[in-house]
Design a protein around this motif. Structure first.
Motif, mmCIF file in Angstrom:
data_model
loop_
_atom_site.group_PDB
_atom_site.id
_atom_site.type_symbol
_atom_site.label_atom_id
_atom_site.label_comp_id
_atom_site.label_asym_id
_atom_site.label_seq_id
_atom_site.Cartn_x
_atom_site.Cartn_y
_atom_site.Cartn_z
ATOM 1 N N GLY A 1 -10.842 21.780 42.136
ATOM 2 C CA GLY A 1 -10.705 20.708 41.152
ATOM 3 C C GLY A 1 -10.256 19.410 41.787
ATOM 4 N N LEU A 2 -10.270 18.358 40.992
ATOM 5 C CA LEU A 2 -9.840 17.049 41.470
ATOM 6 C C LEU A 2 -8.386 16.759 41.101
ATOM 7 C CD1 LEU A 2 -12.993 14.875 40.755
ATOM 8 C CD2 LEU A 2 -12.312 15.989 42.878
ATOM 9 N N SER A 3 -7.893 17.377 40.021
ATOM 10 C CA SER A 3 -6.514 17.100 39.619
ATOM 11 C C SER A 3 -5.525 17.708 40.608
ATOM 12 C CB SER A 3 -6.248 17.627 38.206
ATOM 13 O OG SER A 3 -6.290 19.033 38.196
ATOM 14 N N ARG A 4 -4.298 17.223 40.552
ATOM 15 C CA ARG A 4 -3.240 17.660 41.477
ATOM 16 C C ARG A 4 -3.656 17.439 42.928
ATOM 17 N NH1 ARG A 4 0.795 21.999 39.751
ATOM 18 N NH2 ARG A 4 0.862 21.795 37.513
ATOM 19 N N THR A 5 -4.206 16.291 43.182
ATOM 20 C CA THR A 5 -4.653 15.911 44.531
ATOM 21 C C THR A 5 -5.689 16.898 45.065
ATOM 22 O OG1 THR A 5 -2.380 15.115 44.847
ATOM 23 C CG2 THR A 5 -3.848 14.985 46.733
ATOM 24 N N ALA A 6 -6.673 17.172 44.235
ATOM 25 C CA ALA A 6 -7.799 18.045 44.608
ATOM 26 C C ALA A 6 -7.361 19.464 44.956
ATOM 27 C CB ALA A 6 -8.611 17.429 45.732
ATOM 28 N N THR A 7 -6.435 19.981 44.180
ATOM 29 C CA THR A 7 -5.926 21.336 44.381
ATOM 30 C C THR A 7 -6.942 22.379 43.947
ATOM 31 O OG1 THR A 7 -3.624 20.701 44.131
ATOM 32 C CG2 THR A 7 -4.163 22.967 43.562
ATOM 33 N N THR A 8 -7.090 23.399 44.758
ATOM 34 C CA THR A 8 -7.855 24.574 44.344
ATOM 35 C C THR A 8 -6.878 25.544 43.705
ATOM 36 O OG1 THR A 8 -9.493 24.308 46.087
ATOM 37 C CG2 THR A 8 -9.306 26.491 45.114
ATOM 38 N N ARG A 9 -7.249 26.007 42.521
ATOM 39 C CA ARG A 9 -6.432 26.965 41.787
ATOM 40 C C ARG A 9 -7.111 28.322 41.839
ATOM 41 N NH1 ARG A 9 -4.152 23.791 36.823
ATOM 42 N NH2 ARG A 9 -4.520 21.677 37.528
ATOM 43 N N ALA A 10 -6.333 29.348 41.641
ATOM 44 C CA ALA A 10 -6.889 30.678 41.398
ATOM 45 C C ALA A 10 -6.474 31.070 39.988
ATOM 46 C CB ALA A 10 -6.366 31.679 42.415
ATOM 47 N N GLN A 11 -7.347 31.779 39.330
ATOM 48 C CA GLN A 11 -7.110 32.223 37.954
ATOM 49 C C GLN A 11 -7.100 33.745 37.950
ATOM 50 O OE1 GLN A 11 -7.038 30.197 35.063
ATOM 51 N NE2 GLN A 11 -6.909 31.902 33.634
ATOM 52 N N VAL A 12 -6.062 34.349 37.435
ATOM 53 C CA VAL A 12 -6.008 35.804 37.310
ATOM 54 C C VAL A 12 -6.604 36.174 35.962
ATOM 55 C CG1 VAL A 12 -4.507 37.820 37.167
ATOM 56 C CG2 VAL A 12 -3.980 35.984 38.781
ATOM 57 N N GLU A 13 -7.577 37.069 35.981
ATOM 58 C CA GLU A 13 -8.272 37.497 34.764
ATOM 59 C C GLU A 13 -8.356 39.012 34.710
ATOM 60 O OE1 GLU A 13 -9.689 35.785 32.220
ATOM 61 O OE2 GLU A 13 -9.062 33.861 33.032
ATOM 62 N N GLY A 14 -8.409 39.542 33.512
ATOM 63 C CA GLY A 14 -8.749 40.952 33.297
ATOM 64 C C GLY A 14 -7.848 41.945 34.014
ATOM 65 N N VAL A 15 -6.547 41.706 34.017
ATOM 66 C CA VAL A 15 -5.628 42.647 34.665
ATOM 67 C C VAL A 15 -5.515 43.897 33.789
ATOM 68 C CG1 VAL A 15 -3.278 43.037 35.489
ATOM 69 C CG2 VAL A 15 -4.292 40.748 35.640
ATOM 70 N N ARG A 16 -5.808 45.031 34.405
ATOM 71 C CA ARG A 16 -5.663 46.305 33.700
ATOM 72 C C ARG A 16 -5.147 47.357 34.664
ATOM 73 N NH1 ARG A 16 -7.174 43.067 30.491
ATOM 74 N NH2 ARG A 16 -8.317 43.384 28.562
ATOM 75 N N VAL A 17 -4.283 48.209 34.151
ATOM 76 C CA VAL A 17 -3.729 49.323 34.908
ATOM 77 C C VAL A 17 -3.967 50.585 34.096
ATOM 78 C CG1 VAL A 17 -1.577 50.341 35.775
ATOM 79 C CG2 VAL A 17 -2.002 47.898 36.074
ATOM 80 N N HIS A 18 -4.465 51.627 34.752
ATOM 81 C CA HIS A 18 -4.724 52.902 34.084
ATOM 82 C C HIS A 18 -3.449 53.409 33.415
ATOM 83 C CE1 HIS A 18 -5.773 57.115 33.519
ATOM 84 N NE2 HIS A 18 -7.030 56.739 33.642
ATOM 85 N N ALA A 19 -3.588 54.010 32.245
ATOM 86 C CA ALA A 19 -2.434 54.489 31.478
ATOM 87 C C ALA A 19 -1.526 55.392 32.307
ATOM 88 C CB ALA A 19 -2.913 55.213 30.224
ATOM 89 N N ASP A 20 -2.098 56.219 33.168
ATOM 90 C CA ASP A 20 -1.295 57.127 33.998
ATOM 91 C C ASP A 20 -0.464 56.393 35.043
ATOM 92 O OD1 ASP A 20 -2.570 59.133 32.612
ATOM 93 O OD2 ASP A 20 -3.882 59.717 34.276
ATOM 94 N N GLU A 21 -0.802 55.149 35.332
ATOM 95 C CA GLU A 21 -0.145 54.380 36.396
ATOM 96 C C GLU A 21 0.843 53.345 35.869
ATOM 97 O OE1 GLU A 21 -0.709 54.485 39.838
ATOM 98 O OE2 GLU A 21 -2.080 56.174 39.683
ATOM 99 N N ARG A 22 0.869 53.129 34.571
ATOM 100 C CA ARG A 22 1.716 52.077 34.011
ATOM 101 C C ARG A 22 3.194 52.401 34.226
ATOM 102 N NH1 ARG A 22 -2.006 51.852 28.796
ATOM 103 N NH2 ARG A 22 -3.799 50.905 29.844
ATOM 104 N N GLY A 23 3.949 51.372 34.568
ATOM 105 C CA GLY A 23 5.379 51.534 34.794
ATOM 106 C C GLY A 23 5.734 51.980 36.196
#
Length: 149
Positions: A72-94
């Motif tokens: 992007g151009l904002s924030r002095t042309a900063t590249t951002r990363a976006q975290v999407e679709g985080v899922r953890v299997h029910a057996d692994e939660r916690g």
């Protein structure tokens, strides 16, 4: 701890199952019809600004997230990363897998030159809000969405 690596096409059914195994995802996802997911995977996999990750334990997919890079151009042309679709299997939660996935995303975003990692989560996911805040994320913006199709 599971390994975290780039998703492969054969992981798509397991990823879709993770997306559907969720109160919100159960009404949105269609695990019986993988065609749209396979088409989307092909686009994601071909784009160097996208990284679809899976966490594996003993060869089994137990978690996932997507990490798009947003130049992007904002924030002095900063590249951002976006975290999407985080899922953890029910057996692994916690058990720390969600934390490991987010720490992996932070490291990968920095490695790719990003100065900011951002995410959104549904307003109804209060447990997720507390989780992200414990990891140092701030609810600094108000997000808006508009369904187009």
């Amino acid at each position: 701890m599971p390994t975290i690596e780039r998703a492969r096409v054969e992981d798509v059914p397991a990823i879709v199952a993770l997306l559907a195994d969720d109160p919100l995802g159960a009404g949105r996802e269609t695990p019986d019809d993988l065609d749209p997911y396979l088409r989307a995977f092909a686009v994601i996999d071909a784009d160097p600004h996208q990284y679809l990750a899976v966490a594996r334990r003993d060869g089994r997919v137990v978690g996932t997230l997507q990490l798009p890079l947003l130049p992007g151009l904002s924030r002095t042309a900063t590249t951002r990363a976006q975290v999407e679709g985080v899922r953890v299997h029910a057996d692994e939660r916690g058990g720390g897998l969600g934390t490991a996935l987010l720490r992996w995303a932070e490291h990968e975003a920095e490695r790719r030159g990003c100065a900011l990692l951002q995410l959104t989560t549904d307003a109804t996911r209060e447990d997720a809000h507390r989780f992200y805040e414990r990891l140092g994320y701030e609810a600094s913006h108000v997000g808006f969405k508009k369904t187009l199709a």
